[in-house]
Motif scaffolding. Sequence first.
Motif, short mmCIF file in Angstrom:
data_model
loop_
_atom_site.label_atom_id
_atom_site.label_comp_id
_atom_site.label_asym_id
_atom_site.label_seq_id
_atom_site.Cartn_x
_atom_site.Cartn_y
_atom_site.Cartn_z
N GLY A 1 0.79 -1.22 0.00
CA GLY A 1 0.00 0.00 0.00
C GLY A 1 0.83 1.27 0.00
N ILE A 2 1.98 1.24 -0.67
CA ILE A 2 2.87 2.40 -0.73
C ILE A 2 2.73 3.09 -2.08
CG2 ILE A 2 5.28 3.16 -0.71
CD1 ILE A 2 5.89 0.75 1.11
N ASN A 3 2.49 4.39 -2.07
CA ASN A 3 2.40 5.15 -3.31
C ASN A 3 3.19 6.45 -3.21
OD1 ASN A 3 1.53 5.75 -5.95
ND2 ASN A 3 -0.13 7.03 -5.17
N SER A 4 4.35 6.36 -2.55
CA SER A 4 5.14 7.57 -2.33
C SER A 4 6.62 7.33 -2.58
CB SER A 4 4.94 8.08 -0.90
OG SER A 4 5.32 7.06 0.02
N ALA A 5 6.93 6.45 -3.54
CA ALA A 5 8.32 6.10 -3.81
C ALA A 5 8.68 6.42 -5.25
CB ALA A 5 8.56 4.62 -3.53
N GLN A 6 9.86 6.99 -5.45
CA GLN A 6 10.35 7.25 -6.79
C GLN A 6 11.87 7.36 -6.76
OE1 GLN A 6 9.11 10.91 -8.68
NE2 GLN A 6 9.71 10.23 -10.72
N PHE A 7 12.52 6.84 -7.80
CA PHE A 7 13.96 6.99 -7.89
C PHE A 7 14.31 8.44 -8.20
CE2 PHE A 7 13.69 2.42 -8.51
CZ PHE A 7 14.80 1.97 -7.83
N TYR A 8 15.48 8.85 -7.73
CA TYR A 8 15.98 10.19 -8.07
C TYR A 8 16.28 10.27 -9.55
CZ TYR A 8 16.59 11.53 -3.18
OH TYR A 8 16.36 11.86 -1.87
N PRO A 9 16.11 11.45 -10.16
CA PRO A 9 15.56 12.65 -9.54
C PRO A 9 14.04 12.55 -9.39
CG PRO A 9 15.96 13.06 -11.86
CD PRO A 9 16.51 11.67 -11.57
N VAL A 10 13.55 13.07 -8.28
CA VAL A 10 12.11 13.04 -8.01
C VAL A 10 11.42 14.07 -8.89
CG1 VAL A 10 10.33 13.41 -6.27
CG2 VAL A 10 12.47 12.25 -5.66
N THR A 11 10.54 13.59 -9.76
CA THR A 11 9.85 14.48 -10.70
C THR A 11 8.35 14.56 -10.45
OG1 THR A 11 9.62 12.64 -12.27
CG2 THR A 11 11.55 14.08 -12.51
N ARG A 12 7.81 13.62 -9.65
CA ARG A 12 6.38 13.65 -9.38
C ARG A 12 6.02 14.91 -8.60
NH1 ARG A 12 4.60 8.02 -6.82
NH2 ARG A 12 3.09 9.46 -5.86
N GLU A 13 5.09 15.68 -9.12
CA GLU A 13 4.74 16.95 -8.51
C GLU A 13 4.11 16.77 -7.13
OE1 GLU A 13 5.60 19.90 -9.48
OE2 GLU A 13 6.66 19.00 -11.19
#
Length: 235
Positions: A34-46
């Motif tokens: 239930g995780i929806n807050s992960a992204q590889f760098y560089p973080v581009t999600r607004e």
Amino acid sequence: MYSTGLDWAGKVIERVTGGTLGEHVQQSICDPLGINSAQFYPVTREDLRPRLVDLNPQDPDAYARAVVGGSSDVQRRSQGDFGGHGLFMPAEDYVKVLHSLLANDGKLLKPGTVDDMFQDHLNQETNAGYQAARASPMGIFFRVGIDLETKTGHGLGGVVTLEDVDGWYGEGTMTWGGGLSLAWFIDRKNDLCGIGAVQPALPDFDGDTVAALKQTFCRDMYRKQAAWKEQQRAS
């Protein structure tokens, strides 16, 4: 040892799955928890960038300059997801991964695979090199806060204790961390896991203070657990 091994492992995953490493991590690790807050760098999600800890006003593009130190060119030149660059994720979600492994709930890995992760996988030859590294001037990074006298080995995710530490880690605890940032542990014997994160701004930081903060966190979790158990017995 530190190397590009994790980067190449991620590229193997991409070749096998036909998608990006980020997509695979989301599908195989984040979604089941239930995780929806992960992204590889560089973080581009607004929706994520405003949540980044702002340590460097000269890094408006969120290339993690304050974390990697100096120039952020390595991030600007990178194209795609790299396992060795790390993943942006809040601690409250990171601990969900640790807890899943602690509970061995089968959401991420088969129970037998998790059991195998916590075994000492060093043979006689590799253990000799590991022990030499622990005793070296760089040993503080290999011990992850554990005293040199404590017997340890290495599992499939980090250092594994091979004996109980009084008032602290139980035998079979797995732990690892970063010299400048975080420390995590999973203690299956005492049914406890946790992550402590410090965000030092390079280059002006006190390494000894950072290390002490991480160890204060890890040990305090056991003091609080002991106090909670005593309260439960009293009630």
